[in-house]
Design a protein around this motif. Structure first.
Motif, short mmCIF file in Angstrom:
data_model
loop_
_atom_site.label_atom_id
_atom_site.label_comp_id
_atom_site.label_asym_id
_atom_site.label_seq_id
_atom_site.Cartn_x
_atom_site.Cartn_y
_atom_site.Cartn_z
N TYR A 34 30.46 -36.30 46.24
CA TYR A 34 30.69 -35.82 44.89
C TYR A 34 29.49 -36.26 44.07
O TYR A 34 29.22 -37.45 43.95
CB TYR A 34 31.96 -36.45 44.29
N SER A 67 32.89 -36.08 35.15
CA SER A 67 32.91 -35.60 36.53
C SER A 67 33.38 -36.65 37.54
O SER A 67 33.61 -36.33 38.70
CB SER A 67 31.54 -35.04 36.93
N ILE A 68 33.55 -37.89 37.09
CA ILE A 68 34.06 -38.91 38.00
C ILE A 68 35.56 -38.70 38.25
O ILE A 68 36.07 -39.02 39.32
CB ILE A 68 33.80 -40.34 37.46
N ILE A 76 27.83 -36.96 40.60
CA ILE A 76 28.32 -37.32 39.28
C ILE A 76 27.22 -37.06 38.27
O ILE A 76 26.22 -37.78 38.23
CB ILE A 76 28.75 -38.81 39.24
#
Length: 82
Positions: free
Chosen positions: A13, A20-21, A15
């Motif tokens: 993922y 967006s975390i 960030i």
């Protein structure tokens, strides 16, 4: 969503913003088959605060860290740990 058997093969993922975390936390929490209450208890947070994080709220410190990394030409990525 993939199973935990191939979790280490997932793309990390990335960030880019404090908000967006949240999706990353939610993804890994669900992958671990934990409720918000269970994870919050394990890490010493309230379920309400964990919910806020998963919804992109309460991340001012993270926003500051991301600004620092961006200024340095770096980025943050989360990846499943073995």
């Amino acid at each position: 969503m993939s199973t935990s058997a191939n979790a280490s093969e997932e793309q990390p993922y990335r960030i880019y913003t404090g908000a967006s975390i949240g999706p990353a936390i939610r993804h890994y929490r669900r992958q671990a088959d934990l409720t918000q209450a269970q994870l919050a208890d394990l890490v010493g947070l309230t379920p309400t605060y964990l919910s806020r994080l998963e919804n992109g709220e309460g991340t001012e410190e993270l926003r500051r860290i991301i600004r620092i990394l961006k200024q340095l030409g770096a980025r943050m990525a989360l990846q499943y740990a073995d």
